[in-house]
Design a protein around this motif. Structure first.
Motif, PDB file in Angstrom:
ATOM      1  N   ILE A 104       0.888  -1.175   0.000  1.00  0.00           N
ATOM      2  CA  ILE A 104       0.000   0.000   0.000  1.00  0.00           C
ATOM      3  C   ILE A 104       0.920   1.217   0.000  1.00  0.00           C
ATOM      4  O   ILE A 104       1.460   1.592   1.052  1.00  0.00           O
ATOM      5  CB  ILE A 104      -0.941   0.038   1.218  1.00  0.00           C
ATOM      6  CG1 ILE A 104      -1.805  -1.224   1.274  1.00  0.00           C
ATOM      7  CG2 ILE A 104      -1.823   1.287   1.175  1.00  0.00           C
ATOM      8  CD1 ILE A 104      -2.777  -1.259   2.441  1.00  0.00           C
ATOM      9  N   PRO A 105       1.163   1.838  -1.158  1.00  0.00           N
ATOM     10  CA  PRO A 105       2.113   2.955  -1.231  1.00  0.00           C
ATOM     11  C   PRO A 105       1.748   4.088  -0.266  1.00  0.00           C
ATOM     12  O   PRO A 105       0.586   4.485  -0.157  1.00  0.00           O
ATOM     13  CB  PRO A 105       1.988   3.412  -2.695  1.00  0.00           C
ATOM     14  CG  PRO A 105       1.486   2.198  -3.430  1.00  0.00           C
ATOM     15  CD  PRO A 105       0.574   1.504  -2.465  1.00  0.00           C
ATOM     16  N   ASP A 106       2.760   4.557   0.475  1.00  0.00           N
ATOM     17  CA  ASP A 106       2.621   5.720   1.370  1.00  0.00           C
ATOM     18  C   ASP A 106       1.473   5.564   2.359  1.00  0.00           C
ATOM     19  O   ASP A 106       0.770   6.534   2.679  1.00  0.00           O
ATOM     20  CB  ASP A 106       2.420   7.008   0.549  1.00  0.00           C
ATOM     21  CG  ASP A 106       3.654   7.385  -0.252  1.00  0.00           C
ATOM     22  OD1 ASP A 106       4.766   7.096   0.211  1.00  0.00           O
ATOM     23  OD2 ASP A 106       3.490   7.952  -1.340  1.00  0.00           O
ATOM     24  N   TRP A 107       1.275   4.373   2.911  1.00  0.00           N
ATOM     25  CA  TRP A 107       0.150   4.167   3.832  1.00  0.00           C
ATOM     26  C   TRP A 107       0.260   5.036   5.080  1.00  0.00           C
ATOM     27  O   TRP A 107      -0.760   5.411   5.679  1.00  0.00           O
ATOM     28  CB  TRP A 107       0.019   2.700   4.209  1.00  0.00           C
ATOM     29  CG  TRP A 107       1.125   2.140   5.070  1.00  0.00           C
ATOM     30  CD1 TRP A 107       2.217   1.447   4.649  1.00  0.00           C
ATOM     31  CD2 TRP A 107       1.227   2.202   6.496  1.00  0.00           C
ATOM     32  NE1 TRP A 107       3.012   1.088   5.714  1.00  0.00           N
ATOM     33  CE2 TRP A 107       2.421   1.529   6.860  1.00  0.00           C
ATOM     34  CE3 TRP A 107       0.439   2.751   7.504  1.00  0.00           C
ATOM     35  CZ2 TRP A 107       2.843   1.400   8.189  1.00  0.00           C
ATOM     36  CZ3 TRP A 107       0.843   2.628   8.831  1.00  0.00           C
ATOM     37  CH2 TRP A 107       2.036   1.955   9.162  1.00  0.00           C
ATOM     38  N   ARG A 108       1.484   5.390   5.473  1.00  0.00           N
ATOM     39  CA  ARG A 108       1.655   6.198   6.700  1.00  0.00           C
ATOM     40  C   ARG A 108       1.188   7.636   6.530  1.00  0.00           C
ATOM     41  O   ARG A 108       1.087   8.379   7.500  1.00  0.00           O
ATOM     42  CB  ARG A 108       3.122   6.177   7.129  1.00  0.00           C
ATOM     43  CG  ARG A 108       3.587   4.840   7.681  1.00  0.00           C
ATOM     44  CD  ARG A 108       5.052   4.829   7.997  1.00  0.00           C
ATOM     45  NE  ARG A 108       5.869   4.973   6.795  1.00  0.00           N
ATOM     46  CZ  ARG A 108       7.191   5.083   6.807  1.00  0.00           C
ATOM     47  NH1 ARG A 108       7.841   5.096   7.955  1.00  0.00           N
ATOM     48  NH2 ARG A 108       7.865   5.176   5.678  1.00  0.00           N
ATOM     49  N   ARG A 109       0.918   8.041   5.287  1.00  0.00           N
ATOM     50  CA  ARG A 109       0.439   9.406   5.028  1.00  0.00           C
ATOM     51  C   ARG A 109      -1.030   9.415   4.595  1.00  0.00           C
ATOM     52  O   ARG A 109      -1.542  10.450   4.184  1.00  0.00           O
ATOM     53  CB  ARG A 109       1.307  10.059   3.950  1.00  0.00           C
ATOM     54  CG  ARG A 109       2.751  10.254   4.369  1.00  0.00           C
ATOM     55  CD  ARG A 109       3.568  10.940   3.278  1.00  0.00           C
ATOM     56  NE  ARG A 109       4.921  11.202   3.724  1.00  0.00           N
ATOM     57  CZ  ARG A 109       5.933  10.357   3.613  1.00  0.00           C
ATOM     58  NH1 ARG A 109       5.721   9.163   3.065  1.00  0.00           N
ATOM     59  NH2 ARG A 109       7.135  10.655   4.041  1.00  0.00           N
ATOM     60  N   ASN A 110      -1.689   8.280   4.700  1.00  0.00           N
ATOM     61  CA  ASN A 110      -3.072   8.152   4.262  1.00  0.00           C
ATOM     62  C   ASN A 110      -3.985   8.054   5.483  1.00  0.00           C
ATOM     63  O   ASN A 110      -3.957   7.070   6.224  1.00  0.00           O
ATOM     64  CB  ASN A 110      -3.212   6.898   3.381  1.00  0.00           C
ATOM     65  CG  ASN A 110      -4.582   6.766   2.768  1.00  0.00           C
ATOM     66  OD1 ASN A 110      -5.592   6.894   3.448  1.00  0.00           O
ATOM     67  ND2 ASN A 110      -4.613   6.481   1.471  1.00  0.00           N
ATOM     68  N   ASN A 111      -4.813   9.080   5.715  1.00  0.00           N
ATOM     69  CA  ASN A 111      -5.669   9.111   6.900  1.00  0.00           C
ATOM     70  C   ASN A 111      -6.599   7.907   6.981  1.00  0.00           C
ATOM     71  O   ASN A 111      -6.806   7.333   8.062  1.00  0.00           O
ATOM     72  CB  ASN A 111      -6.498  10.395   6.921  1.00  0.00           C
ATOM     73  CG  ASN A 111      -5.690  11.598   7.383  1.00  0.00           C
ATOM     74  OD1 ASN A 111      -4.643  11.445   7.995  1.00  0.00           O
ATOM     75  ND2 ASN A 111      -6.169  12.784   7.077  1.00  0.00           N
ATOM     76  N   ASN A 112      -7.187   7.516   5.862  1.00  0.00           N
ATOM     77  CA  ASN A 112      -8.124   6.395   5.863  1.00  0.00           C
ATOM     78  C   ASN A 112      -7.433   5.087   6.250  1.00  0.00           C
ATOM     79  O   ASN A 112      -7.971   4.285   7.031  1.00  0.00           O
ATOM     80  CB  ASN A 112      -8.779   6.251   4.484  1.00  0.00           C
ATOM     81  CG  ASN A 112      -9.720   7.392   4.162  1.00  0.00           C
ATOM     82  OD1 ASN A 112     -10.302   7.998   5.066  1.00  0.00           O
ATOM     83  ND2 ASN A 112      -9.878   7.697   2.880  1.00  0.00           N
ATOM     84  N   ILE A 113      -6.248   4.888   5.719  1.00  0.00           N
ATOM     85  CA  ILE A 113      -5.492   3.667   6.051  1.00  0.00           C
ATOM     86  C   ILE A 113      -5.066   3.685   7.506  1.00  0.00           C
ATOM     87  O   ILE A 113      -5.157   2.668   8.213  1.00  0.00           O
ATOM     88  CB  ILE A 113      -4.259   3.514   5.127  1.00  0.00           C
ATOM     89  CG1 ILE A 113      -4.702   3.365   3.670  1.00  0.00           C
ATOM     90  CG2 ILE A 113      -3.410   2.318   5.564  1.00  0.00           C
ATOM     91  CD1 ILE A 113      -5.523   2.113   3.411  1.00  0.00           C
ATOM     92  N   LEU A 114      -4.594   4.831   8.010  1.00  0.00           N
ATOM     93  CA  LEU A 114      -4.162   4.932   9.401  1.00  0.00           C
ATOM     94  C   LEU A 114      -5.323   4.631  10.348  1.00  0.00           C
ATOM     95  O   LEU A 114      -5.146   3.940  11.363  1.00  0.00           O
ATOM     96  CB  LEU A 114      -3.594   6.325   9.678  1.00  0.00           C
ATOM     97  CG  LEU A 114      -2.226   6.614   9.043  1.00  0.00           C
ATOM     98  CD1 LEU A 114      -1.871   8.087   9.183  1.00  0.00           C
ATOM     99  CD2 LEU A 114      -1.140   5.746   9.673  1.00  0.00           C
TER     100      LEU A 114
END
Length: 298
Positions: A281-291
């Motif tokens: 999941i590219p850049d998951w740490r910057r994705n509010n929904n994923i976090l």
């Protein structure tokens, strides 16, 4: 009877998780040489004949400089909210610390805004002389007390508990004395797996990995089952990281799975079938929904 909550805070990799494990005399939280090993506020429960102390292992605080560091902002916000309700704050500092930095300034700013007493706990005192660090930090902030400990050598652990009790109020137990951690079995399993990833790939993989438990079928919930079945997905940010975690011929993910399975079996008492998958999941740490999906309520 004394009953209360103690918040452990400090720079990343200050030794908070190691201290909790030494206090409880078991591996309750994951430990690795890398910063940000702890991502959530984890409540671990110490019991003896006269007290129940809830030690809270918090994410390592650090100076946030990037606007898109959403995970880092979650860490600091979570810790700040919790400190307001703690009975005692333990500021942990590595005895080998060379000098004060921006992380220390950020922590001082946070703890200076609460009325909770703060004691200085200098860790890793088996490797370094703690006196210099005690003086350096004592000149920078007014602590209620101070102590040097070594989780590795079990040095001053009992004395640390005695000191903590001075600040814990009288009260009834908040948890059953048989409970070690105030978290779910799914969370514990995910933390064990993530810990094995960090230990196995400490040089290759940065803190870009998350563990999502997709299925957790325990004999406690399914009486017809004789083993605990866990299907988990290891989340990374790039295809290159996925290849590293899988390893040549699948050797690395097999190693992670074997070590994780053994530790989960020891923790649960059940034979474990562990099914691991890897997903990018590219850049998951910057994705509010994923976090939010992974439990980081921003």
């Amino acid at each position: 009877m004394k009953s209360g909550t103690v918040a452990l805070i400090g720079r990343p990799n200050a030794g908070k998780s190691s201290l909790v494990n030494a206090i409880l005399k078991t591996r309750a939280v994951i430990v690795s040489p890398k910063p940000q090993t702890t991502r959530n506020i984890i409540r671990c429960i110490y019991n003896d004949d006269e007290s129940q102390i809830i030690f809270t292992d918090t994410p390592g605080l650090y100076k946030i400089t990037a606007d898109n560091d959403k995970l880092g902002k979650f860490f600091s916000a979570s810790v700040s909210d919790f400190l307001e309700d703690a009975d005692l704050i333990c500021r942990l500092v590595d005895a080998g610390t060379g000098k004060l930095n921006n992380d220390d300034a950020a922590i001082n700013e946070i703890i200076s805004q609460v009325s909770t007493p703060v004691i200085l706990v200098v860790t890793k005192a088996d490797k370094f002389n703690p006196e210099r660090v005690m003086k350096m930090y004592g000149n920078n902030f007014k602590f209620a007390d101070q102590i040097a400990v070594s989780a590795l050598r079990n040095r001053n652990i009992d004395e640390f508990i005695t000191l903590v009790k001075k600040y814990i109020p009288d009260g009834e137990m908040l948890f059953d004395p048989d409970i070690l951690m105030a978290s779910t079995e799914k969370f514990m399993a995910a933390e064990i797996i993530r810990g094995e990833i960090l230990m196995s790939l400490r040089d290759e993989i940065p803190h870009c990995t998350a563990v999502e438990i997709n299925e957790y079928k325990s004999p406690d919930e399914y009486p017809d089952r004789k083993s605990l079945y866990i299907r988990a997905t290891l989340i990374v940010e790039t295809e290159g990281q996925k290849k590293i975690i899988i390893g040549s011929g699948g050797n690395m993910i097999k190693k992670i799975g074997m070590a994780s399975r053994k530790n989960i079996q020891e923790a649960t008492g059940f034979k474990v079938f562990l099914d691991l998958w890897v997903k990018v999941i590219p850049d998951w740490r910057r994705n509010n929904n994923i976090l939010r999906r992974f439990g980081y309520a921003l």
